[in-house]
Design a protein around this motif. Sequence first.
Motif, mmCIF file in Angstrom:
data_model
loop_
_atom_site.group_PDB
_atom_site.id
_atom_site.type_symbol
_atom_site.label_atom_id
_atom_site.label_comp_id
_atom_site.label_asym_id
_atom_site.label_seq_id
_atom_site.Cartn_x
_atom_site.Cartn_y
_atom_site.Cartn_z
ATOM 1 N N TYR A 317 0.873 -1.181 0.000
ATOM 2 C CA TYR A 317 0.000 0.000 0.000
ATOM 3 C C TYR A 317 0.907 1.227 0.000
ATOM 4 O O TYR A 317 1.772 1.369 0.867
ATOM 5 N N CYS A 318 0.734 2.103 -0.969
ATOM 6 C CA CYS A 318 1.524 3.343 -1.035
ATOM 7 C C CYS A 318 0.562 4.503 -0.819
ATOM 8 O O CYS A 318 -0.413 4.659 -1.583
ATOM 9 N N GLY A 319 0.808 5.297 0.207
ATOM 10 C CA GLY A 319 -0.095 6.408 0.514
ATOM 11 C C GLY A 319 0.673 7.685 0.787
ATOM 12 O O GLY A 319 1.899 7.689 0.938
ATOM 13 N N ASP A 320 -0.081 8.773 0.826
ATOM 14 C CA ASP A 320 0.480 10.096 1.141
ATOM 15 C C ASP A 320 -0.064 10.561 2.477
ATOM 16 O O ASP A 320 -1.280 10.487 2.707
ATOM 17 N N ARG A 321 0.808 11.067 3.322
ATOM 18 C CA ARG A 321 0.377 11.799 4.520
ATOM 19 C C ARG A 321 0.502 13.273 4.163
ATOM 20 O O ARG A 321 1.584 13.844 4.226
ATOM 21 N N TRP A 322 -0.615 13.861 3.710
ATOM 22 C CA TRP A 322 -0.571 15.235 3.175
ATOM 23 C C TRP A 322 -0.272 16.247 4.260
ATOM 24 O O TRP A 322 -0.736 16.111 5.398
ATOM 25 N N ASN A 323 0.464 17.273 3.861
ATOM 26 C CA ASN A 323 0.749 18.395 4.750
ATOM 27 C C ASN A 323 0.394 19.662 3.971
ATOM 28 O O ASN A 323 1.271 20.303 3.382
ATOM 29 N N LEU A 335 2.987 0.498 3.366
ATOM 30 C CA LEU A 335 2.795 -0.599 4.330
ATOM 31 C C LEU A 335 2.484 -1.888 3.566
ATOM 32 O O LEU A 335 1.831 -1.843 2.511
ATOM 33 N N PRO A 336 2.926 -3.025 4.109
ATOM 34 C CA PRO A 336 2.693 -4.290 3.395
ATOM 35 C C PRO A 336 1.229 -4.716 3.505
ATOM 36 O O PRO A 336 0.630 -4.635 4.576
ATOM 37 N N ILE A 337 0.678 -5.183 2.399
ATOM 38 C CA ILE A 337 -0.704 -5.672 2.409
ATOM 39 C C ILE A 337 -0.707 -7.125 2.872
ATOM 40 O O ILE A 337 0.148 -7.925 2.470
ATOM 41 N N PHE A 347 -4.055 -3.735 5.799
ATOM 42 C CA PHE A 347 -2.697 -3.346 6.221
ATOM 43 C C PHE A 347 -2.776 -2.727 7.594
ATOM 44 O O PHE A 347 -3.789 -2.158 7.993
ATOM 45 N N THR A 348 -1.693 -2.897 8.317
ATOM 46 C CA THR A 348 -1.616 -2.414 9.679
ATOM 47 C C THR A 348 -0.362 -1.551 9.812
ATOM 48 O O THR A 348 0.466 -1.537 8.903
ATOM 49 N N TRP A 349 -0.254 -0.826 10.916
ATOM 50 C CA TRP A 349 0.860 0.117 11.055
ATOM 51 C C TRP A 349 2.161 -0.566 11.468
ATOM 52 O O TRP A 349 2.157 -1.456 12.328
#
Length: 356
Positions: A317-323, A335-337, A347-349
Amino acid sequence: MKTLLPLTCCLAAFAAFAAPSPKQTDFVPGGRWEDNNGNHINAHGGGLLLHEGRVWWFGEHKVAGTAGNQAWVGVHCYSSPADDLVNWRDEGIALRVSKDPKSDIAEGCILERPKVIYNAKTRKFVMWFHLELKGQGYASARSGVAIADTIAGPYTFLRSGRVNPGIPAQNAPEPGSEKAKTYFRDLPGGQMARDMTLYVDTDGTAYHIYASEENSTLQIAELDDTYTKHTGRYWRAFEGRYMEAPALFKRGDTYYFIGSGCTGWAPNAARSAKAPAVAGPWTELGNPARGENDNKTFFSQSTYVLQHPTKPDTYIYCGDRWNPKNQIDSRHIWLPIQWDPEGKPYFTWYDRWSIK
Ligand code: DGJ
C-alpha cells in the motif's frame, strides 16, 4: 572583504560531498525518505512502473508552503533497483509545467496523481494526470496526457479534456435517476475526472479510473491501443459513495481496489473492494486499514498499490500523509498488504519494516 570559512566547516562540506548517502534497508512510514542526494522524495500522489530491472516512481513535485498545492515545477521521477525499493535515485523532472500562461499546463495549474504506463505497440511511455486549469480551483476536472520515448522523459504534453463527451456509459443509469444527475449533466461535454489511476490488465488493455460526477461516483474508462485516448467504453462504479485516491491491483483472478473517502486533504477511513473484472461489478470489502488510527488510515490517503516486482505475492500500500501547509514535506506511508482468513486485503501500522 573575503570571508574565510573555518577549516572544520570545509572538511565537513567535503566529507558530506564525498561520502555516499548510507544505504537504507527499511521502509520507515512517515519518516523523511531521502533520495541519493539527501533530499526528501518529492513525488506525491504518485505511481510506480517496473521497467528494465528498476522501479520508476512518478509523482507531484511540490514546493514549500501552501503554494505547494499548485504545480510550479511538474512531475518528478525517481528510480530504484526492482529488489530494493528503499534507496531511490533522483531522475529529474519528467514533465515540466509550461512558462506559457496560455498552456493547459501553465505554471500554477493543479496537476495531481500522475501515473505512467508503457505501450509496447508505440514504444512510448504514456503519462496521465488529473489537471485543473490555472485559477479555476477544482472546476475543470480534466485529464491530461503526455508521452515520452524514454521512461524518465522529458514528456511532451499532448492535450487535456473531460472524458468521453457525448458517449453514454456501458452501464448507463436510468434516465431521471437522482443519483446520476451529474452524469447526465456532463454527458454532452464529457465526464469530470479528478483523482485517478491507470491500470494495465494482464491482456494489455489499459484503463483510466477516476473520481467523476463531482466525486460522487468512480468511472472506469478503457484506453485505446496507444493508451493515449479513451475508446468510448466506460463503466460507473460505487455510485454515490464519494471515493477518491483510487488504486487497483490483481491477485489470482480477482481485481482489488483501495481508495479513500472524500474529505479534501484531511485523512479519512480507506475503502476497499473486489471484482471479477476491471469493469466490475465491484463489491465493497470495508476499510482495509486495521489497528489504532485506522479510521484515518494512519493519517494517509492511498495513491498506488505496488505488486513487488520480484516477489509477486507481496503487495505494498503506497499512501500520502498530506501536509497542505507545506506540501513538500508530505510524507510517504508504505505498508505491506496482508490477507485475512476471508480473503480480504488489509494493512496495519509498522514504524519500520522491510521485505524479507
Ligand atoms: C484529495 C485528493 O485526493 C488530492 O489529490 C487532492 O485533490 C485534494 N483532495 C485536494 O483537496
